[in-house]
Scaffold this motif. Structure first.
Motif, short mmCIF file in Angstrom:
data_model
loop_
_atom_site.label_atom_id
_atom_site.label_comp_id
_atom_site.label_asym_id
_atom_site.label_seq_id
_atom_site.Cartn_x
_atom_site.Cartn_y
_atom_site.Cartn_z
N ASN A 180 50.79 -72.10 13.12
CA ASN A 180 49.94 -72.81 14.09
C ASN A 180 48.49 -72.40 13.94
O ASN A 180 47.59 -73.24 14.01
N ILE A 218 57.94 -75.54 6.34
CA ILE A 218 57.92 -75.81 7.78
C ILE A 218 57.30 -77.17 8.09
O ILE A 218 57.82 -77.95 8.90
N GLU A 219 56.17 -77.50 7.44
CA GLU A 219 55.43 -78.71 7.77
C GLU A 219 55.77 -79.91 6.91
O GLU A 219 55.40 -81.03 7.22
N ASP A 231 57.79 -75.92 24.04
CA ASP A 231 57.97 -76.68 22.80
C ASP A 231 58.97 -77.82 23.02
O ASP A 231 58.78 -78.93 22.56
N LYS A 249 61.02 -65.74 13.12
CA LYS A 249 60.69 -67.16 13.21
C LYS A 249 59.51 -67.39 14.15
O LYS A 249 58.63 -68.23 13.90
N TYR A 250 59.49 -66.64 15.26
CA TYR A 250 58.36 -66.76 16.20
C TYR A 250 57.05 -66.40 15.52
O TYR A 250 56.04 -67.11 15.64
N ARG A 303 55.98 -69.06 12.99
CA ARG A 303 55.47 -70.24 13.68
C ARG A 303 54.07 -70.00 14.25
O ARG A 303 53.18 -70.86 14.19
#
Length: 544
Positions: A496, A531-532, A402, A488-489, A492
């Motif tokens: 995605n 997030i986005e 990342d 958090k992982y 995410r």
């Protein structure tokens, strides 16, 4: 409600027409009477009725003269003629003058109403048509800038091969103010977007603001039209300019300081929008040569890769070679494979050597390959390297790769800064690869479990239980090894997957939420926006 004026020299006829018919029930307001054409004309000019019922024979000004006087009025008026049998020839003449219809005397209410109702129906259709045309004209005015942008973008990218005569006709139809036979192309590249560009929607607004600035400043020399270009790695905007394009083709020099205005655009972009941009200027050309001019402007602007950002690169001032289209593949065809192997082995020395070799080779390639092709080629090389690393670590996509994507692949860097950024990112990935034995295996298996079960609403406790580990220990190891918490992982990962579904499927938002492990789609939408920066629906509409 339509308005009506009754015109007749006989009072009893006027009163009969006024009193015997319920005009309001027919959707008509009777605004008055007149005893001849002259009086009627005065009232018409002042009150502008929609319908006139008039006798054909009257003193001073008769019905025919009245119609003649109304012929050139901008607003159409519907004239119904009253005619006796002996005046039938006059009635026929009145129809030729544009009368709507005629009614014979003695007047029968049913016959008159039949004509009036047809007249009202036609007025309704006329008003509806006029309203439709007004709406359509408004839409055309609104869509004209988009049509211009699409047309210019197709010309710049070589997507239109129409004959010159047809191109010029389209140019005129789109109300282009530029001279199609004397054009200069300015390619604008945004290198650093600044703090205001948190998402694609923000970037779209910034491109529009930059277009306004560029048009206003460039217009100091003539006419200018800016054309923002979306999803293009070489330029975010093109400005077409026509005006005092004095240009000495023999010496390849401009006879005026046009780049001074371009420097003003760069300064204004920095001051008002927080952007770092470079501008490339082409030589002059016609609209049929826009694709070549655009390519020339891109080649000029790409010199920023070597000489730095925030400058004007004028093709007339550059000793640009006539480069043949030649793809840059790096020092050789296996550079990214060798560097990838060094990363897997954690060989820092080999990584340093690989980065130094790339930078030195790119510097020397400038003598034989266009900076545009060099920068494009390096971008492809780095994307390929990142894809190799991800393929070798299907469950471990963070944080190393990342960081590599964020600071190198998706960052626009000049050659002078690329070496250090690339070296730092690759060494970070290599350090992850070395890992710490058993602890690294725990993270790998935790990520693998997450990829296989994220759609089921799993939690950190589920992953720990699957690995027969204490949740606190698993959480501590994951955070220390992966550089982020397991929660958090997992978020995410789900986001995605949601973005992939938003791009590639027609599933409803709540269906996508369910497929990525959210039972409550409202919680999913809120998390996605946090997030986005946009809602799932906006993300899909923007086509990011």
């Amino acid at each position: 409600m339509y308005t009506l004026l009754v015109v007749d020299d006989e009072k009893w006829v006027r009163q009969g027409l006024s009193l015997t018919i319920d005009w309001l029930s027919e959707g008509i307001e009777l605004i008055g009477e007149a005893e001849d054409g002259e009086e009627a004309l005065t009232r018409i000019l002042n009150e502008s009725p929609d319908i006139i019922i008039t006798d054909i024979k009257m003193p001073r000004m008769d019905g025919l003269d009245l119609m003649e006087a109304l012929r050139n009025r901008p607003k159409k008026v519907y004239v119904i003629i009253i005619s006796g049998y002996s005046d039938f020839e006059y009635a026929q003449k009145a129809l030729k003058y544009g009368a709507y219809d005629y009614v014979l005397k003695p007047i029968e209410e049913t016959a008159l109403l039949e004509v009036v109702r047809r007249c009202v129906s036609d007025l309704d259709r006329e008003n509806e048509r006029r309203h439709h045309l007004t709406e359509m004209s408004g839409r055309i005015r609104e869509s004209l800038p988009l049509a211009r942008q699409h047309f210019l973008e197709m010309l710049l990218l070589g997507g239109i091969v129409d004959p010159p005569s047809e191109l010029e006709a389209k140019w005129q139809a789109l109300n282009m103010t530029l001279n199609p036979h004397a054009l200069t192309v300015l390619a604008v590249k945004i290198h650093l977007w600044g703090p205001k560009a948190s998402g694609e929607k923000d970037r779209s607004w910034i491109r529009m603001a930059l277009a306004n600035i560029a048009e206003e400043i460039a217009a100091g020399r003539g006419q200018a039209v800016a054309c923002p270009i979306d999803h293009n790695a070489d330029a975010e905007m093109v400005v077409l300019f026509s005006g005092d394009s004095s240009y000495d083709n023999k010496k390849k020099r401009r006879k005026y300081a046009f780049p001074d205005e371009m420097k003003a655009i760069i300064d204004a972009a920095k001051r008002y929008l927080g952007l770092t941009i470079s501008i490339g200027i082409s030589g002059p050309g016609s609209m049929t040569e826009l694709a070549q001019c655009y390519e020339e402007a891109l080649h000029a602007c790409s010199n920023a890769f070597y000489d730095g950002f925030g400058k004007v690169y004028d093709s007339a001032q550059l000793s640009v070679q006539a480069y043949k289209p030649h793809a840059y593949v790096g020092p050789d065809g296996s550079w990214e494979t060798r560097v990838h192997q060094a990363m897997k082995l954690g060989d820092d020395g080999a990584i340093h050597e690989g980065v130094d070799l790339l930078i030195e080779h790119a510097q020397s390639a400038r003598e034989r390959i266009s900076p545009l092709h060099v920068s494009r080629g390096i971008r492809l090389l780095l994307q390929s390297l990142g894809q190799k690393w991800e393929a070798a670590h299907p469950y471990r996509t963070a944080p190393g790769i990342d960081r590599f994507n964020e600071t190198v692949v998706n960052a626009d860097l000049p050659l002078a800064q690329l070496g250090d950024a690339l070296r730092h990112a690759l060494l970070h990935c290599a350090s992850e690869s070395r890992g710490s034995g058993h602890r690294t295996r725990i993270v790998e298996l935790g990520m693998q479990f997450s990829h296989q079960h994220y759609m089921k609403g799993i939690t950190m406790n589920d992953a720990a239980e699957h690995l027969f580990l204490n949740p606190s220990y698993f959480s501590k190891v994951f955070h220390e090894e992966a550089g982020e918490t397991y929660s958090k992982y997992l978020i995410r990962l789900r986001m995605n997957k949601a973005k992939q579904l938003l791009k590639t499927s027609s599933l409803k938002i709540y269906e996508i939420a369910d497929q990525v492990g959210y039972a409550d789609f409202r919680h999913f939408s809120k998390t996605f926006k946090e997030i986005e920066g946009v809602t799932p629906g906006q993300y899909r509409d923007l086509g990011i």
